[in-house]
Write a protein that holds these residues in place. Structure first.
Motif, PDB file in Angstrom:
ATOM      1  N   GLY A  28       0.816  -1.210   0.000  1.00  0.00           N
ATOM      2  CA  GLY A  28       0.000   0.000   0.000  1.00  0.00           C
ATOM      3  C   GLY A  28       0.847   1.256   0.000  1.00  0.00           C
ATOM      4  O   GLY A  28       2.031   1.252  -0.360  1.00  0.00           O
ATOM      5  N   THR A  29       0.235   2.353   0.440  1.00  0.00           N
ATOM      6  CA  THR A  29       0.921   3.649   0.470  1.00  0.00           C
ATOM      7  C   THR A  29       2.182   3.592   1.305  1.00  0.00           C
ATOM      8  O   THR A  29       3.201   4.198   0.963  1.00  0.00           O
ATOM      9  CB  THR A  29      -0.027   4.737   1.013  1.00  0.00           C
ATOM     10  OG1 THR A  29      -1.155   4.832   0.150  1.00  0.00           O
ATOM     11  CG2 THR A  29       0.656   6.089   1.072  1.00  0.00           C
ATOM     12  N   GLN A 148       3.555  -2.840  -6.570  1.00  0.00           N
ATOM     13  CA  GLN A 148       2.483  -2.064  -5.941  1.00  0.00           C
ATOM     14  C   GLN A 148       1.728  -1.263  -6.997  1.00  0.00           C
ATOM     15  O   GLN A 148       0.503  -1.209  -7.018  1.00  0.00           O
ATOM     16  CB  GLN A 148       3.070  -1.130  -4.882  1.00  0.00           C
ATOM     17  CG  GLN A 148       2.033  -0.341  -4.114  1.00  0.00           C
ATOM     18  CD  GLN A 148       1.145  -1.221  -3.275  1.00  0.00           C
ATOM     19  OE1 GLN A 148       1.614  -2.007  -2.470  1.00  0.00           O
ATOM     20  NE2 GLN A 148      -0.155  -1.114  -3.469  1.00  0.00           N
ATOM     21  N   MET A 149       2.459  -0.642  -7.920  1.00  0.00           N
ATOM     22  CA  MET A 149       1.821   0.163  -8.959  1.00  0.00           C
ATOM     23  C   MET A 149       1.047  -0.693  -9.965  1.00  0.00           C
ATOM     24  O   MET A 149       0.053  -0.247 -10.514  1.00  0.00           O
ATOM     25  CB  MET A 149       2.847   1.034  -9.668  1.00  0.00           C
ATOM     26  CG  MET A 149       3.274   2.227  -8.838  1.00  0.00           C
ATOM     27  SD  MET A 149       4.417   3.312  -9.722  1.00  0.00           S
ATOM     28  CE  MET A 149       3.337   4.087 -10.904  1.00  0.00           C
ATOM     29  N   TYR A 151      -0.789  -3.209  -9.273  1.00  0.00           N
ATOM     30  CA  TYR A 151      -2.118  -3.372  -8.680  1.00  0.00           C
ATOM     31  C   TYR A 151      -2.887  -2.052  -8.696  1.00  0.00           C
ATOM     32  O   TYR A 151      -4.051  -1.991  -9.055  1.00  0.00           O
ATOM     33  CB  TYR A 151      -2.016  -3.892  -7.242  1.00  0.00           C
ATOM     34  CG  TYR A 151      -1.655  -5.356  -7.151  1.00  0.00           C
ATOM     35  CD1 TYR A 151      -2.546  -6.344  -7.569  1.00  0.00           C
ATOM     36  CD2 TYR A 151      -0.429  -5.761  -6.652  1.00  0.00           C
ATOM     37  CE1 TYR A 151      -2.224  -7.687  -7.483  1.00  0.00           C
ATOM     38  CE2 TYR A 151      -0.093  -7.105  -6.558  1.00  0.00           C
ATOM     39  CZ  TYR A 151      -0.999  -8.061  -6.974  1.00  0.00           C
ATOM     40  OH  TYR A 151      -0.675  -9.391  -6.890  1.00  0.00           O
ATOM     41  N   ASN A 152      -2.199  -0.978  -8.291  1.00  0.00           N
ATOM     42  CA  ASN A 152      -2.873   0.324  -8.188  1.00  0.00           C
ATOM     43  C   ASN A 152      -3.366   0.843  -9.534  1.00  0.00           C
ATOM     44  O   ASN A 152      -4.426   1.449  -9.629  1.00  0.00           O
ATOM     45  CB  ASN A 152      -1.935   1.374  -7.580  1.00  0.00           C
ATOM     46  CG  ASN A 152      -1.636   1.118  -6.119  1.00  0.00           C
ATOM     47  OD1 ASN A 152      -2.108   0.151  -5.531  1.00  0.00           O
ATOM     48  ND2 ASN A 152      -0.837   1.973  -5.525  1.00  0.00           N
ATOM     49  N   LEU A 153      -2.578   0.623 -10.585  1.00  0.00           N
ATOM     50  CA  LEU A 153      -2.903   1.203 -11.886  1.00  0.00           C
ATOM     51  C   LEU A 153      -3.653   0.255 -12.811  1.00  0.00           C
ATOM     52  O   LEU A 153      -4.035   0.638 -13.904  1.00  0.00           O
ATOM     53  CB  LEU A 153      -1.626   1.678 -12.583  1.00  0.00           C
ATOM     54  CG  LEU A 153      -0.871   2.811 -11.892  1.00  0.00           C
ATOM     55  CD1 LEU A 153       0.437   3.094 -12.610  1.00  0.00           C
ATOM     56  CD2 LEU A 153      -1.729   4.061 -11.819  1.00  0.00           C
ATOM     57  N   TYR A 154      -3.835  -0.976 -12.388  1.00  0.00           N
ATOM     58  CA  TYR A 154      -4.471  -1.943 -13.282  1.00  0.00           C
ATOM     59  C   TYR A 154      -5.885  -1.512 -13.655  1.00  0.00           C
ATOM     60  O   TYR A 154      -6.309  -1.680 -14.782  1.00  0.00           O
ATOM     61  CB  TYR A 154      -4.497  -3.331 -12.646  1.00  0.00           C
ATOM     62  CG  TYR A 154      -4.972  -4.388 -13.605  1.00  0.00           C
ATOM     63  CD1 TYR A 154      -4.101  -4.921 -14.550  1.00  0.00           C
ATOM     64  CD2 TYR A 154      -6.290  -4.823 -13.609  1.00  0.00           C
ATOM     65  CE1 TYR A 154      -4.518  -5.875 -15.453  1.00  0.00           C
ATOM     66  CE2 TYR A 154      -6.723  -5.786 -14.514  1.00  0.00           C
ATOM     67  CZ  TYR A 154      -5.843  -6.301 -15.429  1.00  0.00           C
ATOM     68  OH  TYR A 154      -6.261  -7.237 -16.330  1.00  0.00           O
TER      69      TYR A 154
END
Length: 197
Positions: A28-29, A148-149, A151-154
């Motif tokens: 996460g963040t 991480q990105m 997942y975040n940007l998918y």
């Protein structure tokens, strides 16, 4: 059941996990902030990720510490689960029952032949031990930023996150950048890089 969120600082997470016998990975963040050497305080629910092979052991650990395991239902309510139920889900919450607050969100990742598999495309695999970095300052493992990105940007690009992602992209190695672009696509990555913040 009404549930609030408690933003657990990394130090409190480490204290809670101090006698957990296996590895856990912060995500996460917090993971992005650790990579950028910018961790100061928690601004969202603490995230952990573990392999499906170890998910039940982690659930048992939280229960032994008198926390509850909950999932969020499609109706946006929270339902308690037991350790045997974990295998049905990709994520669950750890709740502090004393004040009905979510303290940790646990994401379960899949592995095959000791390789991490990207949930949205299982053809994308990385050796399990290469999905995290170690933060010396906090002595904790955290999910690599390109993963991480992924997942975040998918799904969708949140405008609030663009500045952080732009900073992150500037710090990626060539390999990390190439991997991220391969997974999320050149167009979406350019949307991050070229966006005005």
């Amino acid at each position: 059941m009404e549930v609030s969120e408690q933003y657990l600082p990394l130090e409190d997470l480490k204290h809670l996990m101090s006698d957990y016998p296996l590895q856990y990975i912060v995500c996460g963040t917090c993971a992005i902030d650790l990579f950028l050497d910018d961790y100061t305080h928690t601004r969202e629910l603490m995230g952990l990720t573990v392999s499906r092979d170890e998910a039940e052991m982690l659930g048992d650990y939280f229960i032994s510490k008198n926390y509850g395991l909950f999932i969020q239902t499609p109706l946006n309510t929270f339902e308690e689960i037991n350790v045997d139920d974990i295998k049905q889900y990709n994520k669950y919450y750890v709740l502090d029952k004393t004040n009905n607050s979510k303290i940790i969100k646990v994401y379960i990742y899949e592995t095959k032949d000791e390789k991490w598999q990207f949930r949205h495309d299982q053809n994308i695999e990385i050796e399990d031990y290469k999905i995290y970095f170690h933060c010396l300052n906090y002595d904790v493992e955290y999910l690599r930023p390109e993963i991480q990105m992924m997942y975040n940007l998918y799904h969708e690009l949140r405008q609030d996150d663009i500045y952080r992602y732009q900073r992150l992209v500037q710090h990626l190695s060539y390999y990390q950048f190439f991997m991220l672009r391969k997974v999320i696509g050149k167009e979406k990555l350019n949307q991050v890089i070229l966006s005005d913040t």
